[in-house]
Design a protein around this motif. Structure first.
Motif, mmCIF file in Angstrom:
data_model
loop_
_atom_site.group_PDB
_atom_site.id
_atom_site.type_symbol
_atom_site.label_atom_id
_atom_site.label_comp_id
_atom_site.label_asym_id
_atom_site.label_seq_id
_atom_site.Cartn_x
_atom_site.Cartn_y
_atom_site.Cartn_z
ATOM 1 N N ALA A 58 -52.117 26.352 -87.947
ATOM 2 C CA ALA A 58 -52.262 26.020 -86.646
ATOM 3 C C ALA A 58 -51.223 26.819 -85.642
ATOM 4 O O ALA A 58 -51.795 26.870 -84.498
ATOM 5 N N HIS A 59 -50.252 26.736 -86.075
ATOM 6 C CA HIS A 59 -48.920 27.357 -85.150
ATOM 7 C C HIS A 59 -49.547 28.697 -85.139
ATOM 8 O O HIS A 59 -49.342 29.310 -83.741
ATOM 9 N N GLY A 60 -49.880 29.421 -86.219
ATOM 10 C CA GLY A 60 -50.097 30.804 -85.948
ATOM 11 C C GLY A 60 -51.276 31.118 -84.957
ATOM 12 O O GLY A 60 -51.612 32.121 -84.316
ATOM 13 N N ASP A 61 -52.352 30.196 -85.120
ATOM 14 C CA ASP A 61 -53.569 30.493 -84.098
ATOM 15 C C ASP A 61 -53.176 30.032 -82.981
ATOM 16 O O ASP A 61 -53.590 31.124 -81.843
ATOM 17 N N VAL A 62 -52.207 29.290 -82.303
ATOM 18 C CA VAL A 62 -51.772 28.955 -81.066
ATOM 19 C C VAL A 62 -50.947 30.326 -80.603
ATOM 20 O O VAL A 62 -51.200 30.713 -79.439
ATOM 21 N N LEU A 63 -49.929 30.600 -81.307
ATOM 22 C CA LEU A 63 -48.972 31.823 -81.125
ATOM 23 C C LEU A 63 -50.033 32.939 -80.762
ATOM 24 O O LEU A 63 -49.959 33.765 -79.897
ATOM 25 N N SER A 64 -50.794 33.278 -81.869
ATOM 26 C CA SER A 64 -51.520 34.425 -81.491
ATOM 27 C C SER A 64 -52.332 34.495 -80.088
ATOM 28 O O SER A 64 -52.573 35.426 -79.868
ATOM 29 N N ARG A 65 -52.851 33.619 -79.934
ATOM 30 C CA ARG A 65 -53.879 33.211 -78.593
ATOM 31 C C ARG A 65 -52.825 33.269 -77.636
ATOM 32 O O ARG A 65 -53.527 34.052 -76.649
ATOM 33 N N GLN A 66 -51.794 32.844 -77.263
ATOM 34 C CA GLN A 66 -50.788 32.943 -76.433
ATOM 35 C C GLN A 66 -50.482 34.563 -76.247
ATOM 36 O O GLN A 66 -50.236 34.751 -75.058
ATOM 37 N N ARG A 67 -50.178 34.944 -77.429
ATOM 38 C CA ARG A 67 -49.880 36.606 -77.062
ATOM 39 C C ARG A 67 -50.896 37.213 -76.700
ATOM 40 O O ARG A 67 -50.728 38.431 -75.810
ATOM 41 N N ALA A 68 -52.046 37.136 -77.277
ATOM 42 C CA ALA A 68 -53.458 37.878 -76.680
ATOM 43 C C ALA A 68 -53.402 37.717 -75.222
ATOM 44 O O ALA A 68 -53.798 38.477 -74.486
ATOM 45 N N ASN A 69 -53.430 36.229 -74.876
ATOM 46 C CA ASN A 69 -53.708 36.166 -73.138
ATOM 47 C C ASN A 69 -52.372 36.796 -72.421
ATOM 48 O O ASN A 69 -52.815 37.278 -71.431
ATOM 49 N N ALA A 70 -51.173 37.017 -72.988
ATOM 50 C CA ALA A 70 -50.241 37.600 -72.281
ATOM 51 C C ALA A 70 -50.473 39.214 -72.043
ATOM 52 O O ALA A 70 -50.314 39.534 -70.724
ATOM 53 N N VAL A 71 -51.007 39.621 -73.284
ATOM 54 C CA VAL A 71 -51.334 41.166 -73.135
ATOM 55 C C VAL A 71 -52.312 41.174 -72.034
ATOM 56 O O VAL A 71 -52.451 42.274 -71.243
ATOM 57 N N GLN A 72 -53.420 40.341 -72.228
ATOM 58 C CA GLN A 72 -54.583 40.505 -71.338
ATOM 59 C C GLN A 72 -54.287 40.206 -69.746
ATOM 60 O O GLN A 72 -54.692 40.903 -68.877
ATOM 61 N N ASP A 73 -53.248 39.439 -69.432
ATOM 62 C CA ASP A 73 -52.660 39.268 -68.192
ATOM 63 C C ASP A 73 -52.482 40.406 -67.645
ATOM 64 O O ASP A 73 -52.515 41.025 -66.460
ATOM 65 N N VAL A 74 -51.314 41.257 -68.558
ATOM 66 C CA VAL A 74 -51.066 42.488 -67.860
ATOM 67 C C VAL A 74 -52.047 43.557 -67.776
ATOM 68 O O VAL A 74 -52.027 44.260 -66.591
ATOM 69 N N LEU A 75 -52.979 43.834 -68.724
ATOM 70 C CA LEU A 75 -54.054 44.745 -68.553
ATOM 71 C C LEU A 75 -55.064 44.444 -67.123
ATOM 72 O O LEU A 75 -55.267 45.326 -66.306
ATOM 73 N N ASP A 76 -54.879 43.116 -67.133
ATOM 74 C CA ASP A 76 -55.958 42.732 -65.790
ATOM 75 C C ASP A 76 -55.107 43.085 -64.457
ATOM 76 O O ASP A 76 -55.570 43.609 -63.500
ATOM 77 N N ASP A 77 -53.774 42.946 -64.415
ATOM 78 C CA ASP A 77 -52.978 43.034 -63.209
ATOM 79 C C ASP A 77 -53.150 44.967 -62.982
ATOM 80 O O ASP A 77 -53.238 45.260 -61.846
ATOM 81 N N GLU A 78 -52.990 45.664 -63.996
ATOM 82 C CA GLU A 78 -53.033 47.069 -64.326
ATOM 83 C C GLU A 78 -54.278 47.621 -63.748
ATOM 84 O O GLU A 78 -54.353 48.510 -62.979
#
Length: 208
Positions: A145-165
Motif C-alpha cells: 500500500a505504501h509503495g502504491d501511494v509513493l509511486s503515484r505521488q512520484r508520477a504526479n510530481a513528474v507529470q506536473d513538471v512536464l505539464d509546466d514545460e
C-alpha cells in the motif's frame, strides 16, 4: 535528449497484447492501476507466407503459426543505469531511477531532477506527441500500500513538471502509480531494487 551512452542493445519483441492504455484524460494518477504499461496494438503482418511454397521446408505434418509483427527495440542506458531510453517504431520511453529524482521515501523533485525532466519534454515537443504516460514504480520493500501511494505521488510530481514545460492544453496525460508491480530487475538484490524504483515517461513517435 542525449544520454551518455555506454551500451546499446537491440532486441526483437513480438507485440501481442492489444489493450490500449491511452485515452485517460485525468491529469493525475489513477488510484486503481490495472493495465501494464506499453501495450499498444500493432499493424497486421505485412508479408504473407505460402505454406505450400516448395522452398519452405516444414517437417511432415507441421503447420505455420499465425503471422505476427515484430517490433524492433533500441535500448540506450547510461553507465549507472540512472537513465534508460527505449525506442521502437511506435513509441519512445524514458525510465529514470527514483534516486536521481527524489530523496529516499520522498516525492519532492530537486532542481537537477527538473532539468532531466525538461530534457524529456524537449523530446516530446520534437515528436509532436499529444498523449503521454507517466508511470511510477517501487521495489518490493515495505508495504504494498505504501509503495502504491509513493509511486503515484512520484508520477504526479513528474507529470506536473512536464505539464509546466510543455504548457499545451492539447496534451492528454495518463498518470499511474503501480507500486511494486511490473519489476524490470530482481528485487532480491539492491542493484535490482534500484532499477525497479523508477518513473517511466512514454509517448508515441512522430509519424513523420
Amino acid at each position: 535528449m542525449t544520454l551518455p551512452t555506454t551500451r546499446v542493445v537491440w532486441a526483437a519483441a513480438t507485440v501481442l497484447i492489444v489493450t490500449n492504455v491511452y485515452g485517460i484524460t485525468t491529469a493525475h494518477a489513477d488510484g486503481t492501476p490495472s493495465v501494464p504499461p506499453g501495450t499498444e496494438a500493432t499493424a497486421s503482418a505485412p508479408v504473407k507466407v505460402d505454406p505450400n511454397d516448395p522452398d519452405l521446408k516444414l517437417p511432415e505434418g507441421a503447420t505455420l503459426a499465425e503471422p505476427k509483427v515484430l517490433d524492433i527495440k533500441q535500448v540506450v542506458e547510461d553507465e549507472g543505469g540512472e537513465e534508460r531510453r527505449e525506442d521502437t517504431n511506435v513509441d519512445i520511453k524514458f525510465a529514470l531511477q527514483a534516486e536521481v529524482l527524489f530523496s529516499k521515501d520522498s516525492a519532492k523533485l530537486s532542481d537537477d531532477s527538473k532539468a532531466r525532466i525538461a530534457a524529456i519534454a524537449d523530446e516530446i515537443k520534437k515528436q509532436n506527441a499529444t498523449r503521454i504516460r507517466v508511470f511510477g514504480f517501487t521495489d518490493n520493500l515495505g508495504s504494498s500500500a505504501h509503495g502504491d501511494v509513493l509511486s503515484r505521488q512520484r508520477a504526479n510530481a513528474v507529470q506536473d513538471v512536464l505539464d509546466d514545460e510543455l504548457n499545451d492544453a492539447n496534451i492528454t496525460y495518463e498518470v499511474r502509480g503501480y507500486g511494486e508491480q511490473y519489476p524490470i530487475a530482481d528485487n532480491s538484490t539492491e542493484t535490482g531494487r534500484k532499477k525497479n524504483r523508477r518513473v517511466e515517461v512514454s509517448f508515441q513517435r512522430s509519424a513523420g
